[in-house]
Design a protein around this motif. Sequence first.
Motif, short mmCIF file in Angstrom:
data_model
loop_
_atom_site.label_atom_id
_atom_site.label_comp_id
_atom_site.label_asym_id
_atom_site.label_seq_id
_atom_site.Cartn_x
_atom_site.Cartn_y
_atom_site.Cartn_z
N UNK A 287 0.81 -1.22 0.00
CA UNK A 287 0.00 0.00 0.00
C UNK A 287 0.84 1.27 0.00
N UNK A 288 2.14 1.13 0.32
CA UNK A 288 2.96 2.34 0.44
C UNK A 288 4.31 2.20 -0.26
N UNK A 289 4.61 1.04 -0.81
CA UNK A 289 5.96 0.84 -1.33
C UNK A 289 6.21 1.67 -2.59
N UNK A 290 7.42 2.25 -2.64
CA UNK A 290 7.78 3.13 -3.75
C UNK A 290 8.62 2.43 -4.82
N UNK A 291 9.70 1.77 -4.43
CA UNK A 291 10.62 1.21 -5.43
C UNK A 291 10.00 0.01 -6.14
N UNK A 292 9.28 -0.81 -5.38
CA UNK A 292 8.74 -2.03 -5.98
C UNK A 292 7.30 -2.26 -5.48
N UNK A 293 6.37 -1.45 -6.03
CA UNK A 293 4.97 -1.70 -5.62
C UNK A 293 4.60 -3.10 -6.08
N UNK A 294 3.89 -3.84 -5.24
CA UNK A 294 3.60 -5.22 -5.62
C UNK A 294 2.10 -5.46 -5.47
N UNK A 295 1.47 -5.86 -6.57
CA UNK A 295 0.01 -5.94 -6.58
C UNK A 295 -0.42 -7.40 -6.61
N UNK A 296 -1.18 -7.81 -5.66
CA UNK A 296 -1.74 -9.17 -5.59
C UNK A 296 -0.65 -10.23 -5.82
N UNK A 297 0.39 -10.15 -5.01
CA UNK A 297 1.50 -11.08 -5.14
C UNK A 297 1.15 -12.44 -4.54
N UNK A 298 1.28 -13.47 -5.33
CA UNK A 298 0.97 -14.82 -4.86
C UNK A 298 2.15 -15.38 -4.08
N UNK A 299 1.97 -15.53 -2.77
CA UNK A 299 3.08 -15.99 -1.93
C UNK A 299 3.27 -17.50 -2.00
N UNK A 300 2.20 -18.21 -2.36
CA UNK A 300 2.16 -19.68 -2.30
C UNK A 300 2.22 -20.20 -0.87
N UNK A 301 2.15 -19.32 0.11
CA UNK A 301 2.08 -19.74 1.51
C UNK A 301 0.63 -20.05 1.86
N UNK A 302 0.43 -21.17 2.53
CA UNK A 302 -0.94 -21.61 2.84
C UNK A 302 -1.27 -21.30 4.30
N UNK A 303 -2.34 -20.56 4.49
CA UNK A 303 -2.74 -20.16 5.84
C UNK A 303 -4.16 -19.63 5.79
N UNK A 304 -4.56 -18.93 6.85
CA UNK A 304 -5.88 -18.27 6.83
C UNK A 304 -5.79 -16.95 7.59
N UNK A 305 -6.76 -16.08 7.38
CA UNK A 305 -6.79 -14.80 8.08
C UNK A 305 -7.74 -14.89 9.26
N UNK A 306 -7.33 -14.28 10.37
CA UNK A 306 -8.13 -14.33 11.60
C UNK A 306 -8.25 -12.92 12.14
N UNK A 307 -9.28 -12.64 12.93
CA UNK A 307 -9.40 -11.29 13.48
C UNK A 307 -8.22 -10.93 14.39
N UNK A 308 -7.90 -9.65 14.46
CA UNK A 308 -6.80 -9.21 15.31
C UNK A 308 -7.12 -9.40 16.79
N UNK A 309 -6.10 -9.62 17.59
CA UNK A 309 -6.29 -9.72 19.05
C UNK A 309 -5.42 -8.67 19.74
N UNK A 310 -4.12 -8.88 19.80
CA UNK A 310 -3.23 -7.93 20.47
C UNK A 310 -3.27 -6.55 19.78
N UNK A 311 -3.47 -6.53 18.48
CA UNK A 311 -3.66 -5.28 17.72
C UNK A 311 -4.96 -5.46 16.95
N UNK A 312 -6.10 -5.13 17.58
CA UNK A 312 -7.40 -5.53 17.04
C UNK A 312 -7.72 -5.04 15.62
#
Length: 440
Positions: free
Chosen positions: A299-324
Motif C-alpha cells: 500500500x505504500x511501497x515506492x521502489x517495488x509496488x507489488x500488486x496481488x503477489x501470490x506468496x504460495x504460503x498456505x494459511x488463513x486470516x483471523x481477526x486481530x487480538x493484540x492489535x485488534x
Amino acid sequence: MTQTSTRIELPNPLDPEETMSRDEIESLQLTRLQDTLAYAYDRVPLYKEKYDAAGVHPSDMVELADLAKFPFTEKEDLRKTYPFGMFAVPQHEVARIHASSGTTGRATVVGYTQQDLDDWAKMGARCLRLAGVKPGWKVHNAYGYGLFTGGLGAHAAAERLGTTVIPMSGGQTEKQITMIQDFEPDAILCTPTYLLTIGDAMQRAGIDPRKTSLKTAVLGAEPWTEEMRHELEVMFNIDACDIYGLSEVMGPGVAGESNETKDGSHIWEDHFRPEIIDAFDETKVLGDGQHGELVFTSLTKQALPIIRYRTHDLTRLLPGTARPGHRRMGRITGRSDDMIILRGVNLFPSQIEEIALRIAGLSPHFQLEITRPGRMDQLAVRIERREDCTSDRAEAAGKELAAQIKIHVGSSCAIDVVDPGSLARSSGKLRRIYDMRNKE
Ligand code: DLL
C-alpha cells in the motif's frame, strides 16, 4: 563513578496506526490501494500491460472488493523482468537491493527507496516490540546478512526499536555460543531450526541452554509448528514468537506475533492488504477463517509496488487480538510448491513435525525423501532419536511414527530412526524435502 546494573525502562509508545480500528484501517487501505494501483500502472510497464490485457484500470478500484478484479503478480513476473524491470523509480532513487536465491531459476531482485527502508524498519520494530523485545535490550541477530532480507531487515528493526544489536549473521555455531555467553543478549533473532541447532550444540558442549541470558526469540523465515515452539521454549526457557515476511513483499516484518497472546502474526494492514485465495481456484477470494493461499498488495511501497503477489504460503486470516485493527495470519501450514503429493495424498513437512514431536524419544531433526522405485511414490522419513532414547525404544518410536502418519495423513511410509547428530543442520532455512523422483 560506580556502575549500576539497574535497567531503566525506556518509553516505548505504539505507532498511531497500530491502534487504529478496523474501520479506520479499511478506509486507509482503500485510498492507499487507489494510489498504489495508479502509481504502478503509470510507472511499471508490466502492470500496464497486464491491466490493459485484463480490461481493468486503476479507476475501477472503488471499494476494497474491487481488488479481486486485478491480475495477480507471480515470482515469474519478477524473473521475466530481471533484474530491475519492475522497479517504479529510477535507479538513483533506489537505496538498497536485496535478492532471494530461491531453489530453482533466476534470483528475484527487489529494491527499496529510503522511505521504503524507513517503513520496513518501523514495521520490523513493531514486530519485535509485540514479541516482547524492549528498547535497551541486547539483541543477537543470527539471520544471515547479505542479499537475504533476514539479516539487514531484522538488524534495522532492532536498531529502530532502540536495542543494542549484535550483528552475528548465520553460521559459525561455536562462535554464536561464545557470543551468547560473553555478551549476554536478552533476545535472539534467527530461524527456528537454527535456534535448535544452537541449543543442540550447547548441550553437546555441556552448556545448559536454559541458563543463558536469553529471554525471547523472534523466529521466522521458514514454517514451524506449535510443537516446535514448545520444544524451543522448554529447551531455552524463553518466549518464542513468530515473525513473517518475504522479500518480494518487503522482508521480515510484514507480520509479527505477540508474546502475550502467541496466537499468530498480526499483518501490518496499514502497509499491506492481504487476501486469501482458493489454492486450487485462484478466481475465488475466500473469507476470513478459510484456508487458502496468501496474497499481498503493498500500500505504500515506492521502489517495488507489488500488486496481488501470490506468496504460495498456505494459511488463513483471523481477526486481530493484540492489535485488534490488524488481522492475524494462522500458522503457515506449508507452501503450495512444498506440498508433497504422495499417491494422491497431500502432505507437508509441518505435519510430520507436529506428529513426531508428540512421540517421546523422537527429536525435531528429520528429513523427507521421496523416491519412485517402480511406478509408486515412496516416502521415507529419516529422523534422529533423542540422546536419552535407547535404540530399542527408538525402534518402537519409529513404528509409532509410521502408525500416526498413517492415521493423520493417510499414507504409509518407511521410517529410519537415526543417531543424534547424523542429519544435516541448518544455519538459516532448513531443507527438509529431498525429492529424488526425477533424479533416478
Ligand atoms: O524469509 C524473510 C524473513 C526473514 C522472514 C527473517 C522472517 C524472518 P524470503 O527468503 O523471501 O524472505 O522467503 C519468504 O519464507 O514466503 C514463507 O514461505 C517463508 N516464511 C517466512 N517467514 C515465515 C514464517 C524471508 N514466520 C518465504 N513462517 C515465505 C512460515 C515463513 N514461513
